[in-house]
Design an enzyme around this catalytic site. Structure first.
Site, short mmCIF file in Angstrom:
data_model
loop_
_atom_site.label_atom_id
_atom_site.label_comp_id
_atom_site.label_asym_id
_atom_site.label_seq_id
_atom_site.Cartn_x
_atom_site.Cartn_y
_atom_site.Cartn_z
N SER A 99 -10.11 19.90 42.90
CA SER A 99 -10.54 18.69 43.60
C SER A 99 -9.73 17.50 43.11
CB SER A 99 -12.02 18.43 43.34
OG SER A 99 -12.82 19.50 43.81
N ASP A 157 -19.98 19.83 45.41
CA ASP A 157 -18.59 20.22 45.10
C ASP A 157 -18.37 21.72 45.23
OD1 ASP A 157 -15.94 19.47 44.25
OD2 ASP A 157 -16.37 20.31 42.29
N GLN A 208 -13.97 15.30 50.80
CA GLN A 208 -13.20 15.66 49.61
C GLN A 208 -11.76 15.95 49.99
OE1 GLN A 208 -13.29 19.78 47.92
NE2 GLN A 208 -14.49 18.82 46.31
#
Length: 287
Positions: A228, A204, A278
Site C-alpha cells: 500500500s 486494508d 487506496q
C-alpha cells in the site's frame, strides 16, 4: 472472545506516554513487516483520544512511507491542528527507529442533519449463503500453495466471506472487482470509536488484491511485490464492525507500477456506512 480479537483490542489500546504522544505494539505473528491496517487503526485511536467524544471521525487520509518493523514499538505523535465549532482536524505521525514510517490526516465532526442520498447496495448473496472460512479452506485452500495455506490457517480478528475464491486458485484474468462480507470474529465493546478503528484496520485487507484480478494474479503470487502507498477512508453513518458488512471493491485503473482501488461498505439493510480508496505499488519480480 477469540484470542485474535483479544490481540486486536490489545494493539488498539495504545499506551499514553505524554500529552498527544502514544506508543503501540505489533502482534508477533511472524510477518516481516507491520500490516498496514494495524498502523491505520492505531493512528486513528491516537487521534481519537485527543478529540471530544461527541465528535466522531468522518475521514482519514494516510501515506505509508517506510515498512514497519513488527519487533519495535511504534510511536504516534498527534498534532492538534484545529478545533472548530463543528470539526476537529488532527495530524498523526508514526515513528520507528527515529524515522517517520506513516502519516495520517484525520477529521472529526459532531453529528448534524442534512441532505441524504446513496448508491444502492448490489444484490449479493448474504453471508449465511456463502461458505465459512473452514469450508473455504477445505474446498479451495487445502490444494493451494503453502503460502496461501499458511495465511488461512492463522487465526485472524477479521472474518471474510468472499462471493468468489476463483482468483486464488486460477490464473484466469477476471474483472477487477470483488464482493466480500466482513466482520470481526467476536463482539467488540460498544464504543463507536473502537468500531471505526476496527473497520479502518479491516479496510486494508483485500483492497489491493482487487487490481490484480485483471492480470490473473493475487497478493500471494510470488511473481510480484505489492504494498500500500496511501489509503483514505470516509465514515458515513453508524455501524458495528462485529456485524456483517458488505465490502464492494473495484479497481478502475493500474499502470506505471501503481494501481488504484476503491471500496464501499454496506450494512445488511443496504445502508452505505463507509468508503475507502487506496493506491498500491505493484512491481513484477525478476525470475
Amino acid at each position: 472472545m477469540t484470542s485474535a480479537i483479544d490481540t486486536l483490542l490489545h494493539i488498539l489500546d495504545l499506551e499514553t506516554l505524554e500529552t498527544d504522544l502514544f506508543r503501540g505494539m505489533s502482534p508477533q505473528d511472524g510477518w516481516q513487516r507491520v500490516f498496514g491496517g494495524q498502523v491505520i487503526g492505531q493512528a486513528l485511536v491516537a487521534a481519537s483520544r485527543t478529540v471530544a467524544p461527541e465528535r466522531g471521525a468522518h475521514s482519514l487520509h494516510c501515506y505509508f512511507m517506510r515498512p514497519g518493523d513488527p519487533k519495535t514499538p511504534i510511536i504516534y505523535k498527534v498534532d492538534n491542528l484545529r478545533d472548530g465549532r463543528s470539526f476537529s482536524s488532527r495530524r498523526v505521525l508514526a515513528i520507528q527507529h527515529g524515522k517517520a514510517i506513516f502519516n495520517m490526516a484525520a477529521s472529526f465532526h459532531k453529528k448534524e442533519e442534512g441532505f441524504s442520498h446513496q448508491i444502492e447496495m448490489p444484490d449479493i448473496p448474504g453471508p449465511e449463503d456463502l461458505p465459512t472460512e473452514a469450508e473455504v479452506f477445505e474446498s479451495y485452500v487445502a490444494k493451494a500453495p503453502d503460502n496461501i495455506k499458511a495465511y488461512f490457517r492463522r487465526e485472524r480478528p477479521i472474518e471474510l466471506r468472499p462471493i468468489s475464491m476463483e482468483h486464488y486458485v486460477t490464473r484466469t484474468k477476471l474483472e477487477p472487482q470483488q464482493y466480500i462480507w466482513v466482520r470481526t470474529t467476536s463482539k467488540l465493546p460498544d464504543d463507536p470509536a473502537i468500531h471505526k478503528c476496527a473497520l479502518a484496520y479491516a479496510s486494508d485487507m483485500t483492497l489491493l488484491d482487487t487490481s490484480l484480478f485483471a492480470h490473473g494474479l493475487s497478493v500471494f503470487s510470488t511473481s510480484i511485490s505489492a504494498a500500500s502507498l496511501d489509503h483514505a477512508m470516509w465514515f458515513h453513518g453508524d455501524f458495528r464492525a462485529d456485524e456483517w458488512l458488505l465490502y464492494c471493491q473495484d479497481s478502475p485503473w493500474a499502470g506505471g507500477a501503481r494501481s488504484f482501488n476503491r471500496g464501499s461498505l454496506y450494512k445488511r439493510d443496504g445502508t452505505l456506512v463507509a468508503s475507502a480508496a487506496q493506491e498500491g505499488l505493484i512491481r513484477e519480480m525478476d525470475d
